[in-house]
Scaffold this motif. Structure first.
Motif, PDB file in Angstrom:
ATOM      1  N   ILE A 285     -14.038 -24.566  40.061  1.00 19.16           N
ATOM      2  CA  ILE A 285     -14.688 -23.641  40.995  1.00 19.16           C
ATOM      3  C   ILE A 285     -14.865 -22.264  40.375  1.00 19.16           C
ATOM      4  CG2 ILE A 285     -14.438 -22.490  43.228  1.00 19.16           C
ATOM      5  CD1 ILE A 285     -12.977 -24.952  44.235  1.00 19.16           C
ATOM      6  N   LEU A 286     -13.867 -21.836  39.610  1.00 22.81           N
ATOM      7  CA  LEU A 286     -13.919 -20.504  39.018  1.00 22.81           C
ATOM      8  C   LEU A 286     -14.641 -20.480  37.681  1.00 22.81           C
ATOM      9  CD1 LEU A 286     -10.260 -19.317  39.745  1.00 22.81           C
ATOM     10  CD2 LEU A 286     -12.310 -18.872  41.096  1.00 22.81           C
ATOM     11  N   ARG A 287     -14.710 -21.613  37.011  1.00 22.27           N
ATOM     12  CA  ARG A 287     -15.261 -21.643  35.658  1.00 22.27           C
ATOM     13  C   ARG A 287     -16.707 -21.160  35.605  1.00 22.27           C
ATOM     14  NH1 ARG A 287     -12.938 -27.155  32.702  1.00 22.27           N
ATOM     15  NH2 ARG A 287     -10.740 -26.500  32.673  1.00 22.27           N
ATOM     16  N   THR A 288     -17.504 -21.581  36.564  1.00 22.38           N
ATOM     17  CA  THR A 288     -18.909 -21.168  36.571  1.00 22.38           C
ATOM     18  C   THR A 288     -19.035 -19.667  36.741  1.00 22.38           C
ATOM     19  OG1 THR A 288     -19.478 -23.290  37.572  1.00 22.38           O
ATOM     20  CG2 THR A 288     -21.159 -21.575  37.615  1.00 22.38           C
ATOM     21  N   ARG A 289     -18.226 -19.093  37.627  1.00 16.43           N
ATOM     22  CA  ARG A 289     -18.248 -17.644  37.833  1.00 16.43           C
ATOM     23  C   ARG A 289     -17.838 -16.903  36.565  1.00 16.43           C
ATOM     24  NH1 ARG A 289     -16.774 -19.764  42.856  1.00 16.43           N
ATOM     25  NH2 ARG A 289     -17.744 -18.742  44.670  1.00 16.43           N
ATOM     26  N   ILE A 290     -16.834 -17.424  35.889  1.00 15.71           N
ATOM     27  CA  ILE A 290     -16.357 -16.786  34.667  1.00 15.71           C
ATOM     28  C   ILE A 290     -17.427 -16.829  33.583  1.00 15.71           C
ATOM     29  CG2 ILE A 290     -14.671 -16.967  32.804  1.00 15.71           C
ATOM     30  CD1 ILE A 290     -12.667 -18.020  34.889  1.00 15.71           C
ATOM     31  N   VAL A 291     -18.058 -17.980  33.415  1.00 13.04           N
ATOM     32  CA  VAL A 291     -19.098 -18.128  32.392  1.00 13.04           C
ATOM     33  C   VAL A 291     -20.308 -17.255  32.724  1.00 13.04           C
ATOM     34  CG1 VAL A 291     -20.738 -19.749  31.362  1.00 13.04           C
ATOM     35  CG2 VAL A 291     -18.348 -20.413  31.655  1.00 13.04           C
ATOM     36  N   ALA A 292     -20.656 -17.142  33.997  1.00 11.39           N
ATOM     37  CA  ALA A 292     -21.765 -16.282  34.404  1.00 11.39           C
ATOM     38  C   ALA A 292     -21.468 -14.828  34.049  1.00 11.39           C
ATOM     39  CB  ALA A 292     -22.026 -16.428  35.898  1.00 11.39           C
ATOM     40  N   MET A 293     -20.231 -14.386  34.280  1.00 11.57           N
ATOM     41  CA  MET A 293     -19.837 -13.025  33.934  1.00 11.57           C
ATOM     42  C   MET A 293     -19.914 -12.818  32.426  1.00 11.57           C
ATOM     43  SD  MET A 293     -16.184 -11.096  34.586  1.00 11.57           S
ATOM     44  CE  MET A 293     -15.991 -11.951  36.146  1.00 11.57           C
ATOM     45  N   LEU A 294     -19.433 -13.791  31.682  1.00  8.04           N
ATOM     46  CA  LEU A 294     -19.463 -13.719  30.221  1.00  8.04           C
ATOM     47  C   LEU A 294     -20.902 -13.645  29.711  1.00  8.04           C
ATOM     48  CD1 LEU A 294     -17.315 -13.800  27.943  1.00  8.04           C
ATOM     49  CD2 LEU A 294     -17.748 -16.248  27.767  1.00  8.04           C
ATOM     50  N   TYR A 295     -21.766 -14.463  30.289  1.00  3.46           N
ATOM     51  CA  TYR A 295     -23.179 -14.464  29.897  1.00  3.46           C
ATOM     52  C   TYR A 295     -23.818 -13.091  30.139  1.00  3.46           C
ATOM     53  CZ  TYR A 295     -28.192 -15.380  30.250  1.00  3.46           C
ATOM     54  OH  TYR A 295     -29.560 -15.321  30.120  1.00  3.46           O
ATOM     55  N   ASP A 296     -23.512 -12.466  31.283  1.00  6.16           N
ATOM     56  CA  ASP A 296     -24.077 -11.145  31.588  1.00  6.16           C
ATOM     57  C   ASP A 296     -23.637 -10.105  30.568  1.00  6.16           C
ATOM     58  OD1 ASP A 296     -25.457 -12.062  33.785  1.00  6.16           O
ATOM     59  OD2 ASP A 296     -23.906 -11.505  35.222  1.00  6.16           O
ATOM     60  N   ILE A 297     -22.355 -10.124  30.210  1.00  8.36           N
ATOM     61  CA  ILE A 297     -21.842  -9.144  29.250  1.00  8.36           C
ATOM     62  C   ILE A 297     -22.523  -9.313  27.894  1.00  8.36           C
ATOM     63  CG2 ILE A 297     -19.793  -8.365  27.997  1.00  8.36           C
ATOM     64  CD1 ILE A 297     -18.117  -9.151  30.417  1.00  8.36           C
ATOM     65  N   ILE A 298     -22.643 -10.572  27.439  1.00 11.70           N
ATOM     66  CA  ILE A 298     -23.267 -10.837  26.144  1.00 11.70           C
ATOM     67  C   ILE A 298     -24.736 -10.409  26.159  1.00 11.70           C
ATOM     68  CG2 ILE A 298     -23.935 -12.642  24.518  1.00 11.70           C
ATOM     69  CD1 ILE A 298     -21.479 -14.225  25.477  1.00 11.70           C
ATOM     70  N   THR A 299     -25.447 -10.757  27.217  1.00 13.93           N
ATOM     71  CA  THR A 299     -26.874 -10.446  27.311  1.00 13.93           C
ATOM     72  C   THR A 299     -27.105  -8.939  27.347  1.00 13.93           C
ATOM     73  OG1 THR A 299     -27.245 -12.509  28.523  1.00 13.93           O
ATOM     74  CG2 THR A 299     -28.989 -10.856  28.618  1.00 13.93           C
ATOM     75  N   GLU A 300     -26.285  -8.223  28.100  1.00 17.95           N
ATOM     76  CA  GLU A 300     -26.443  -6.771  28.180  1.00 17.95           C
ATOM     77  C   GLU A 300     -26.192  -6.108  26.831  1.00 17.95           C
ATOM     78  OE1 GLU A 300     -24.119  -5.094  31.326  1.00 17.95           O
ATOM     79  OE2 GLU A 300     -24.729  -6.634  32.753  1.00 17.95           O
ATOM     80  N   LYS A 301     -25.218  -6.603  26.101  1.00 18.95           N
ATOM     81  CA  LYS A 301     -24.924  -6.011  24.796  1.00 18.95           C
ATOM     82  C   LYS A 301     -26.045  -6.270  23.801  1.00 18.95           C
ATOM     83  CE  LYS A 301     -21.765  -6.212  20.866  1.00 18.95           C
ATOM     84  NZ  LYS A 301     -21.883  -4.769  20.605  1.00 18.95           N
ATOM     85  N   VAL A 302     -26.559  -7.502  23.785  1.00 22.37           N
ATOM     86  CA  VAL A 302     -27.601  -7.864  22.830  1.00 22.37           C
ATOM     87  C   VAL A 302     -28.945  -7.255  23.211  1.00 22.37           C
ATOM     88  CG1 VAL A 302     -28.852  -9.792  21.786  1.00 22.37           C
ATOM     89  CG2 VAL A 302     -26.398  -9.992  22.252  1.00 22.37           C
ATOM     90  N   HIS A 303     -29.220  -7.190  24.520  1.00 21.38           N
ATOM     91  CA  HIS A 303     -30.521  -6.683  24.994  1.00 21.38           C
ATOM     92  C   HIS A 303     -30.320  -5.599  26.054  1.00 21.38           C
ATOM     93  CE1 HIS A 303     -32.409 -10.017  22.888  1.00 21.38           C
ATOM     94  NE2 HIS A 303     -31.638 -10.866  23.542  1.00 21.38           N
ATOM     95  N   PRO A 304     -29.799  -4.430  25.700  1.00 18.49           N
ATOM     96  CA  PRO A 304     -29.597  -3.374  26.705  1.00 18.49           C
ATOM     97  C   PRO A 304     -30.901  -2.867  27.300  1.00 18.49           C
ATOM     98  CG  PRO A 304     -29.236  -2.524  24.484  1.00 18.49           C
ATOM     99  CD  PRO A 304     -29.358  -4.013  24.364  1.00 18.49           C
ATOM    100  N   GLU A 305     -32.007  -3.056  26.565  1.00 17.44           N
ATOM    101  CA  GLU A 305     -33.286  -2.593  27.091  1.00 17.44           C
ATOM    102  C   GLU A 305     -33.728  -3.384  28.312  1.00 17.44           C
ATOM    103  OE1 GLU A 305     -34.099  -5.917  24.266  1.00 17.44           O
ATOM    104  OE2 GLU A 305     -32.852  -4.103  24.249  1.00 17.44           O
ATOM    105  N   LEU A 306     -33.164  -4.589  28.503  1.00 19.31           N
ATOM    106  CA  LEU A 306     -33.553  -5.407  29.654  1.00 19.31           C
ATOM    107  C   LEU A 306     -33.152  -4.753  30.962  1.00 19.31           C
ATOM    108  CD1 LEU A 306     -32.671  -9.022  28.412  1.00 19.31           C
ATOM    109  CD2 LEU A 306     -34.908  -7.897  28.493  1.00 19.31           C
TER     110      LEU A 306
END
Length: 433
Positions: A285-306
């Motif tokens: 139940i928590l794994r999806t939420r954790i991975v979604a949070m991780l994905y957001d952090i990675i995406t923001e770092k790689v593409h802050p212009e988004l």
């Protein structure tokens, strides 16, 4: 001339030909004899509106083209919050307006010169309410009262839980959330996270997460008051799943689009806490939420212009974008992802999804996992290539989702949900070659 009946789009009967009825909204009227009109109390159901009857403001009125009769029911906002208490208060308001020569709302055409007279000042309304022993409070006054009650030694746990529910509703408005912080409300919320009662922990985390959502001023205030450390401690020690879910929501709200908080999250062992939580979450139940949070952090770092492209900070100068990039450069993800074992943890979501791939809910989990795997590919490619289980899962799931995607295409569905999954699998396999 401006009539009181205005034709609006009928969304309730879309797809039924569009010729059964038309909805209208009702404006003000200043007819001299309005005090004699019968006021209809709308309900959740459509009811016939007879000639000469008046309706409250905000009501939905439609013309039924089959019967030729006008019908009325509660408006959308009224449907959300209309209770017996509200109906009682509205009748009192009508009584005030009728006895003081005020205006009711009806379907007659208003005079432009008298529009201003239809409205009364807040002070006048307060005086009328005071005569009826009613109190009209602003959101600021309500929050102040709620905080005083929450901090009172005479308040029971049930009362505090009720207060947290009311605060959570109020802080969805950006200004209210900032005002709550200026009142010292953040201190009480963080104390609630340290409570021995898991219900108070859950409620406090929910209020905090809602206040932090898309609210940079509150995010800064929270970090300065040690909210991040408190949330991580609660996340690591909480026993109840419902508490962990709300605390994860608060952590995600705090980190979103806030590189300074993300940097402190990593330096304070945030990814370690999440990895332990991920491993212990057998139900997933928590794994999806954790991975979604991780994905957001990675995406923001790689593409802050988004972030600016999404319209979250329109009008920022080039120097502000440069500063954002500088802050994200301090978010050291690569070493943390490798050290905490995320390159092998995230693929586990695919193994769980493989058994029930036809379920849409599982497909959503799978979609989130694929996006995270692709975002982590620059760091984790070596692990992916040596993971035979991951390669087998991708091959099997690609075949299964290709069949389902072809079925969608036969049915003429555009923007296929399953086709997107196949495309992500293809992209990941190309990177792994």
């Amino acid at each position: 001339s401006g009539g009181a009946l205005i034709v609006v789009e009928n969304t309730e009967h879309e797809g039924k030909g569009g010729d059964e009825e038309e909805e209208v909204t009702v404006g003000d009227s200043d007819d001299d004899d309005e005090g004699d009109l019968e006021v209809v109390q709308p309900t959740e159901q459509w009811q016939t509106l007879k000639p000469g009857q008046a309706v409250p403001p905000g009501s939905h009125v439609r013309l039924n083209l089959q019967t030729g009769e006008r019908e009325v029911r509660l408006g959308e906002e009224q449907l959300k919050y209309w209770t017996q208490e509200h109906r009682w208060e509205f009748r009192l308001t009508l009584k005030i307006k009728m006895t003081r020569g005020g205006s009711l709302f009806s379907c007659a055409s208003p005079s432009k010169d008298s529009v201003a007279s239809q409205f009364r000042t807040v002070e006048e309304l307060k005086k009328d309410m005071a005569q009826l022993d009613l109190l009209m409070e602003t959101d600021v006054q309500i929050m102040r009262r709620l905080l005083d009650q929450f901090n009172s030694s005479n308040s029971t746990t049930e009362q505090r839980l009720s207060i947290l529910m009311e605060l959570e509703y109020l802080v969805h408005q950006v200004d209210n959330a900032q005002t709550l912080c200026s009142m010292g409300g953040l201190k009480f919320i963080l104390e609630g996270l340290n409570s021995s009662d898991f219900r108070l922990q859950e409620g406090s985390a929910f209020v905090l997460g809602s206040a932090l959502s898309s609210n940079p001023a509150v995010q800064v205030e929270a970090v300065e008051n040690g909210a991040l450390q408190t949330l991580l401690t609660t996340l690591a020690t909480a026993q109840q799943l419902r508490v962990k879910k709300k605390v994860l929501f608060a952590v995600a709200s705090l980190l979103r689009h806030f590189p300074y908080a993300q940097h402190h999250f990593l330096t304070h062992g945030g990814l370690q806490v999440l990895s332990e939580l991920f491993r212990a979450d057998d139900g997933g139940i928590l794994r999806t939420r954790i991975v979604a949070m991780l994905y957001d952090i990675i995406t923001e770092k790689v593409h802050p212009e988004l972030i600016s492209q999404a319209g979250l900070d329109p009008g920022l100068a080039a120097s502000s974008h440069d500063e954002r990039r500088r802050q994200y450069s301090k978010v050291s993800l690569k070493e943390e992802l490798l050290e905490k074992g995320w390159c092998t943890l995230v693929p586990r979501l695919l193994e769980a999804a493989e058994h029930d791939y036809r379920e849409k809910v599982v497909g959503a989990v799978f979609l989130q996992a694929l996006r995270a795997l692709l975002a982590m590919a620059p760091v984790c490619l070596d692990h992916y290539r040596s993971d035979s289980s991951l390669q087998a899962s991708l091959h099997s799931l690609k075949q299964q989702y290709q069949e389902m995607s072809q079925s969608e295409m036969i049915l003429g569905e555009e923007n296929s949900y399953f086709a997107e999954i196949v495309e992500l699998i293809d992209a990941l396999q190309v990177k792994m070659k």
